[in-house]
Design an enzyme around this catalytic site. Structure first.
Site, mmCIF file in Angstrom:
data_model
loop_
_atom_site.group_PDB
_atom_site.id
_atom_site.type_symbol
_atom_site.label_atom_id
_atom_site.label_comp_id
_atom_site.label_asym_id
_atom_site.label_seq_id
_atom_site.Cartn_x
_atom_site.Cartn_y
_atom_site.Cartn_z
ATOM 1 N N ASN A 132 0.848 -1.194 0.000
ATOM 2 C CA ASN A 132 0.000 0.000 0.000
ATOM 3 C C ASN A 132 0.883 1.243 0.000
ATOM 4 O OD1 ASN A 132 -1.799 2.051 0.449
ATOM 5 N ND2 ASN A 132 -2.429 1.366 2.485
ATOM 6 N N CYS A 135 -2.067 5.366 0.594
ATOM 7 C CA CYS A 135 -3.065 5.857 1.552
ATOM 8 C C CYS A 135 -3.065 7.381 1.538
ATOM 9 C CB CYS A 135 -2.788 5.354 2.961
ATOM 10 S SG CYS A 135 -4.060 5.934 4.111
ATOM 11 N N LYS A 172 -0.374 -1.262 -4.728
ATOM 12 C CA LYS A 172 -1.672 -0.572 -4.752
ATOM 13 C C LYS A 172 -1.489 0.905 -5.097
ATOM 14 C CE LYS A 172 -5.994 -0.177 -2.215
ATOM 15 N NZ LYS A 172 -6.763 -0.674 -1.086
ATOM 16 N N GLY A 250 -12.879 -0.153 -6.455
ATOM 17 C CA GLY A 250 -13.437 1.191 -6.321
ATOM 18 C C GLY A 250 -14.899 1.222 -6.720
ATOM 19 N N SER A 273 -16.441 -0.946 0.271
ATOM 20 C CA SER A 273 -17.616 -0.198 0.743
ATOM 21 C C SER A 273 -18.927 -0.961 0.544
ATOM 22 C CB SER A 273 -17.691 1.149 0.021
ATOM 23 O OG SER A 273 -16.525 1.887 0.282
HETATM 24 C C1 LIG Z 1 -12.874 2.318 6.197
HETATM 25 C C2 LIG Z 1 -11.839 2.071 5.146
HETATM 26 C C3 LIG Z 1 -10.549 1.711 5.518
HETATM 27 C C4 LIG Z 1 -9.577 1.467 4.548
HETATM 28 N N1 LIG Z 1 -8.313 1.074 4.934
HETATM 29 C C5 LIG Z 1 -7.393 0.747 3.989
HETATM 30 C C6 LIG Z 1 -6.119 0.212 4.360
HETATM 31 O O1 LIG Z 1 -5.807 0.007 5.526
HETATM 32 N N2 LIG Z 1 -5.252 -0.088 3.355
HETATM 33 C C7 LIG Z 1 -5.548 0.088 2.034
HETATM 34 O O2 LIG Z 1 -4.716 -0.216 1.166
HETATM 35 N N3 LIG Z 1 -6.754 0.576 1.655
HETATM 36 C C8 LIG Z 1 -7.673 0.905 2.598
HETATM 37 N N4 LIG Z 1 -8.919 1.362 2.215
HETATM 38 C C9 LIG Z 1 -9.219 1.499 0.770
HETATM 39 C C10 LIG Z 1 -9.926 0.258 0.228
HETATM 40 O O3 LIG Z 1 -9.113 -0.890 0.321
HETATM 41 C C11 LIG Z 1 -10.349 0.472 -1.248
HETATM 42 O O4 LIG Z 1 -9.187 0.691 -2.031
HETATM 43 C C12 LIG Z 1 -11.296 1.663 -1.420
HETATM 44 O O5 LIG Z 1 -12.205 1.734 -0.332
HETATM 45 C C13 LIG Z 1 -12.080 1.606 -2.730
HETATM 46 O O6 LIG Z 1 -12.903 0.465 -2.798
HETATM 47 P P1 LIG Z 1 -14.471 0.467 -2.406
HETATM 48 O O7 LIG Z 1 -15.103 1.617 -3.124
HETATM 49 O O8 LIG Z 1 -14.955 -0.886 -2.815
HETATM 50 O O9 LIG Z 1 -14.529 0.659 -0.903
HETATM 51 C C14 LIG Z 1 -9.903 1.622 3.171
HETATM 52 C C15 LIG Z 1 -11.211 1.994 2.802
HETATM 53 C C16 LIG Z 1 -12.179 2.214 3.760
HETATM 54 C C17 LIG Z 1 -13.582 2.588 3.333
#
Ligand SMILES: Cc1cc2nc3c(=O)[nH]c(=O)nc-3n(C[C@H](O)[C@H](O)[C@H](O)COP(=O)(O)O)c2cc1C
Length: 310
Positions: A132, A135, A172, A250, A273
């Site tokens: 990752n 972030c 990522k 996403g 999500s």
């Molecule tokens: C509450 C939350 C915590 C997240 N924590 C991380 C994380 O620790 N590491 C990471 O690479 N992405 C993290 N993400 C990003 C998700 O892995 C993903 O890339 C992003 O939410 C888009 O996908 P989605 O629209 O299906 O949620 C987080 C997303 C959310 C909503």
């Protein structure tokens, strides 16, 4: 009656029973939760990102749901990689009988640290390590994400590959860059076995009555429906530049969303999500909807839709 379509996909050296991968950070914070998601029909699960030391993350509020998505600034809360090794080992044992691969996720503040954290995480034997570098909520102490620039993204990839030989790595990437395809190419040239695209997109939601941003951190990362067209565009641009598999992530909430990101060129589909929008059975529902779509179109294997639209 039409036979069931084949949802299996190949990701690096792994076979996933279906393309849906739990995205890092969403319900991936404990062995029990990861096991629950695997039981509910995920093709693979990614643990919450872990770093060199324990991190408390940001003060509350850290998440808000608004009209078109979620905004979060959790701040990479995690117990540190040393404790994460035991957690990952426990999850691996739980997932073994289910044939659901486990992905670790790591972050760090420097390239050398990335290598060190990766070497430690590898001791737990995850099936893949997600790196990752993207972030958006931790600039204050970790600096600009490495995903912002192709040279630093490639530098982290090399540092991890030096330490981890036998486990595939997925890097990522972030959406808020001018040329995500170029960054993907640099990362693949540096040895990445796969790309995860994308992390959340920086945003802000203001409470107009309180006259201040809703999140304590002020800004956060947008996920969910608002992110989907951005993710589709990024995956399509990356797919035109590299030959490695892409975990398209996403805004995927439905089977049709999953098919859309596969048609953009992804091999697997990150889902985060959707758990908030559709509840704990999101994986089973999305997989069933993908199956229905394929039957309706007379397509025998999900692999046949990959890259169809680009
Ligand atoms: C509450 C939350 C915590 C997240 N924590 C991380 C994380 O620790 N590491 C990471 O690479 N992405 C993290 N993400 C990003 C998700 O892995 C993903 O890339 C992003 O939410 C888009 O996908 P989605 O629209 O299906 O949620 C987080 C997303 C959310 C909503």
């Amino acid at each position: 009656m039409a036979s069931e379509p084949d949802l299996r996909v190949q990701l690096a050296n792994l076979t996933l029973q279906n393309p849906l991968v739990l995205a890092s950070g969403v319900m991936g914070t404990s062995p029990g939760l990861l096991h629950r998601v695997a039981l509910s029909g995920a093709g693979a699960v990614t643990a919450k990102s872990c770093g060199p030391q324990p991190r408390a993350g940001h003060p509350n509020p850290v998440m808000v749901a608004w009209d078109h998505g979620l905004l979060n600034a959790i701040g990479l809360t995690n117990p540190g990689v040393n404790e994460e090794i035991d957690l990952l080992k426990e999850v691996k044992a739980l997932l073994q009988p289910l044939q659901v691969p486990l992905f670790a996720s790591i972050f760090a503040g420097t390239m050398d640290e990335f290598g060190q954290v990766a070497a430690l995480a590898a001791q737990a034997g995850p099936d893949l390590i997600e790196v990752n570098i993207s972030c958006p909520n931790v600039h204050d102490d970790l600096g600009m994400p490495f995903a912002a620039d192709h040279q630093s993204a490639a530098g982290v990839t090399r540092a991890v590959k030096r330490e981890v030989k036998d486990i595939p790595i997925a890097v990522k990437l972030a959406p808020n860059v001018p040329d995500v395809g170029r960054i993907a190419k640099a990362v693949v040239d540096a040895g990445a076995d796969a790309i995860t695209a994308i992390n959340t997109m920086p945003g802000m939601v203001i409470d107009v009555d309180a006259e201040r941003p809703v999140l304590h951190n002020r800004t956060g990362g947008i996920s969910g429906p608002a992110l989907k067209p951005i993710a589709i565009r990024c995956v399509a641009e990356i797919a035109q530049q590299v030959d490695v598999p892409i975990i398209g992530t996403g805004g995927v909430l439905t089977g049709r969303d999953a098919i859309e990101i596969l048609m953009a060129g992804a091999t697997a589909v990150g889902v985060g999500s959707a758990l908030w929008y559709r509840g704990p059975d999101a994986f089973r529902l999305i997989a069933a909807e993908m199956g229905d779509f394929l039957i309706q179109k007379g397509i025998g294997s999900v692999k046949d839709v990959v890259g169809k639209a680009i």
